[in-house]
Write an enzyme that holds these catalytic residues in place. Structure first.
Site, PDB file in Angstrom:
ATOM      1  N   CYS A 450       0.876  -1.195   0.055  1.00  0.00           N
ATOM      2  CA  CYS A 450       0.090   0.124   0.015  1.00  0.00           C
ATOM      3  C   CYS A 450       0.882   1.177  -0.157  1.00  0.00           C
ATOM      4  O   CYS A 450       2.047   1.026   0.376  1.00  0.00           O
ATOM      5  CB  CYS A 450      -0.756   0.054   1.072  1.00  0.00           C
ATOM      6  SG  CYS A 450      -0.166  -0.015   2.864  1.00  0.00           S
ATOM      7  N   ASP A 451       0.245   2.263  -0.327  1.00  0.00           N
ATOM      8  CA  ASP A 451       1.013   3.628  -0.330  1.00  0.00           C
ATOM      9  C   ASP A 451       0.073   4.539   0.508  1.00  0.00           C
ATOM     10  O   ASP A 451      -1.033   4.198   1.128  1.00  0.00           O
ATOM     11  CB  ASP A 451       1.120   4.204  -1.675  1.00  0.00           C
ATOM     12  CG  ASP A 451       0.049   4.372  -2.335  1.00  0.00           C
ATOM     13  OD1 ASP A 451      -1.149   4.190  -1.980  1.00  0.00           O
ATOM     14  OD2 ASP A 451       0.018   4.786  -3.698  1.00  0.00           O
ATOM     15  N   LYS A 452       0.348   5.806   0.623  1.00  0.00           N
ATOM     16  CA  LYS A 452      -0.290   6.887   1.226  1.00  0.00           C
ATOM     17  C   LYS A 452      -1.806   7.262   0.772  1.00  0.00           C
ATOM     18  O   LYS A 452      -2.517   7.756   1.486  1.00  0.00           O
ATOM     19  CB  LYS A 452       0.397   8.028   1.358  1.00  0.00           C
ATOM     20  CG  LYS A 452       0.743   8.869   0.135  1.00  0.00           C
ATOM     21  CD  LYS A 452       1.531  10.052   0.534  1.00  0.00           C
ATOM     22  CE  LYS A 452       1.671  10.815  -0.960  1.00  0.00           C
ATOM     23  NZ  LYS A 452       2.696  11.893  -0.781  1.00  0.00           N
TER      24      LYS A 452
END
Length: 616
Positions: A450-452
């Site tokens: 995942c990322d932000k």
């Protein structure tokens, strides 16, 4: 105060005709006007009713300050033009739910067999056999089996009916709570107020902005580049531009996509266009074959059919796509297929296999019992008597009982309840799942990347960095950093006035309640964050907005994905015209030829400065 309450009580009991005479236009005329619309509707509005101003006078509405909060006046309007709610069908009674539960084919078969078993155990033919003469002194307990079957079925029916009755009550209570939570901005006594949607009456002045879903029918009083999505009613995906002089009619269920403005309410509840559609569809459903149709806020019609494939295990839902409905009326390709999850498909296949195995076992059981009975009768030379008929009846009952208990009807329900329990436990960790089968999907996951993007927030925007006076200030949300920030007076005045004017007037800050610390954001969250920054600069956006009302604006260019900025043109007190612009930094800076320095003086701004500012 006593007189006011007395008059309110009197008007609550007047008829709709008497209340309608208080106004210069009737409910029927308003409905006809909203049904006409288009150029013919504009011509009728101008020629018959004297335009928007004349319509406001007939409805006794001030188009600027709105209605008053006088309970008497509001009660008269509700009596004359109706309340803004569509009457719901009354919930089913407990007896009706019991009757619906008895429609199950298996339960009906069990009741019939129970009655037959009970009757056969009580009734005996007049001709006595040898065995009955010997056992005539024994107590007859054969009726217990049939009675137990009937009692068990009745208990199941009552439990199902009570569960459905309880769920219906919970659904209606939650729906009523949701309706109370839905609020809309109206102007009353020249003050913008948020009131429940059901309290909006004909003659109210509503403030509308981008993203609003209209709860009433009305006509545009003031607009700023207003564009509306009417696809929910017409099927057309193109945005419709609305203006006071060109196509001013707004309909319930349509969505404001761009711009802002205000509207005069002309029809509410079942008298609005969407209300009449719902009413018509509800009447049609009752008069037809009894199929229930559920309609969402945007009138999407969900048609659910239970279809079986070659294995008889697939259940699919067909949902019509409104965006293609107009062009594909006779094309079945506009139906989207929603397939069940992998686990549900496997369970359906397993349930079907168990059902077939149960039927085979039941048939084999009754076959063995019948063969044994026939051997006992004919091989041993017994006569065919009532005793053997009752035995065959018991064999049939045994067959039905085996079939009922073997078929796993509750298998899918148990899995669904398990997933629901998992979702509730996940919600305690502040994780919200849109789909129930997400728990099942996550069971197959071994790694998560995942990322932000998509991080859950409090839905509250705050200004954290500012470049002003040739200085880059960071972490301005911190009160300590804010106190150290020095901005020239004239620059600060421009910033405060620009933010106050060049934001939607429906966006505002409310004072925090006793249990809260931060102010409450109403409207666009980004604009509310900017208004918070105005408060940090010791400015008052309310005073500036009062001095520059929206109807005095020269023009507004609303924000969109192509322009990537929003501009507002106003005429200042010294008769000069000024345009305030906000938007993406690279877009706004490209338009700049000058800039204010640290002393608040105007200095040239070149392309080299632009490149340096973008890098910063």
């Amino acid at each position: 105060m006593a007189k006011k309450k007395k008059s309110t009580a009197v008007y609550y009991h007047v008829s709709a005709d008497e209340a309608g005479r208080e106004f210069g236009i009737s409910l029927l005329q308003l409905k006809t006007l909203m049904e006409t619309r288009g150029q013919e509707g504009i011509r009728e509005l101008n020629e018959t009713y004297g335009g928007i101003d004349g319509l406001g006078q007939r409805l006794k509405t001030n188009l600027i300050t709105g209605l008053s909060n006088d309970e008497t006046d509001l009660a008269i309007r509700i009596t004359a033009f109706g309340r803004n709610e569509i009457p719901r069908k009354s919930p089913k009674t407990f007896l009706r739910l019991v009757f619906d539960a008895l429609k199950d084919r298996t339960l009906v078969i069990l009741i019939i067999l129970g009655i037959i078993s009970l009757t056969s155990s009580i009734y005996h033919p007049s001709k006595k056999t040898y065995e009955t003469k010997i056992k005539q002194k024994r107590i007859n307990v054969e009726w217990i089996e049939g009675a137990i079957i009937i009692v068990a079925v009745l208990i199941v029916v009552l439990v199902i009916a009570f569960n459905n009755w309880l769920r219906e009550r919970q659904f209606y209570d939650s729906q009523s709570k949701i309706e109370l939570d839905q609020k809309f901005n109206v102007i009353r006594d020249n003050i913008i107020q948020q009131i429940p949607i059901k309290d909006i009456v004909v003659g109210d002045i509503c403030q509308i902005k981008s993203g609003d879903l209209l709860p009433v029918d009305g006509i545009v009083v003031q607009s700023n580049e207003l564009k509306v999505d009417e696809s929910s009613l017409t099927g057309e995906t193109d945005l419709i531009r609305k203006h006071e002089s060109r196509d001013p009619f707004l309909l319930t269920g349509t969505q404001i996509m761009e711009g802002s403005g205000s509207m005069l309410v002309l029809a509410v509840g079942e008298h609005s266009q969407t209300g009449m559609i719902f009413k018509l569809l509800g009447t049609t459903t009752e008069e037809s074959s009894g199929k229930n149709m559920n309609f969402e806020n945007k009138n999407q019609i969900h048609l659910c059919h239970e279809l079986h494939n070659h294995d008889g295990t697939e259940l699919q839902e067909f949902i019509s796509d409104n965006t293609n409905q107009v062009n594909n009326e006779n094309n079945l390709d506009h139906f989207k297929v929603l397939e069940h999850s992998i686990l549900q498909a496997k369970l359906r296949k397993l349930a079907c296999q168990i059902k077939y195995a149960g039927i085979a076992i039941a048939i084999l059981t009754i076959f063995v019992l019948l063969v044994r009975s026939l051997i006992e009768i004919f091989a041993q030379g017994h006569e065919w008597s009532y005793k053997y008929w009752s035995g065959v009846l018991r064999y049939v009952i045994t067959f039905i009982i085996i079939y009922v208990f073997v078929v796993p009807k509750c298998l899918l329900l148990i899995v669904t309840q398990s997933l629901e329990y998992a979702v509730k436990k996940i919600m305690k960790d502040n994780i919200i799942l849109r789909h129930l089968d997400a728990c099942e999907t996550m069971g197959y996951v071994t790694s998560i990347c995942c990322d932000k993007t998509g991080v859950l927030t409090t839905n509250r925007m705050t200004v954290v960095q500012v470049y002003v006076g040739e200085k880059h200030w960071k972490n301005v949300a911190n009160s300590v950093k804010t106190e150290k920030m020095t901005i020239p007076v004239n620059t600060k005045e421009i910033i405060v006035e620009g933010i106050s004017v060049n934001t939607s007037y429906s966006s505002k800050l409310l004072l925090p309640s006793e249990k809260e610390i931060l102010s409450k954001h109403i409207g666009n969250k980004t604009e509310c964050g900017l208004l918070d920054f105005v408060s940090v600069l010791d400015g008052n956006y309310d005073e500036i907005r009062t001095y520059y009302p929206e109807d005095r604006f020269i023009h507004i260019y609303p924000f969109n994905s192509i322009r990537k900025n929003m501009s507002t043109i106003i005429r200042r007190s010294n008769s000069t015209i000024r345009m305030y612009t906000k938007g993406a930094s690279e877009i706004v800076l490209k338009k700049c030829k000058t800039i204010l320095n640290q002393n608040g003086d105007i200095v040239p701004f070149s392309s080299v400065d632009y490149d340096r500012r973008i890098i910063v």
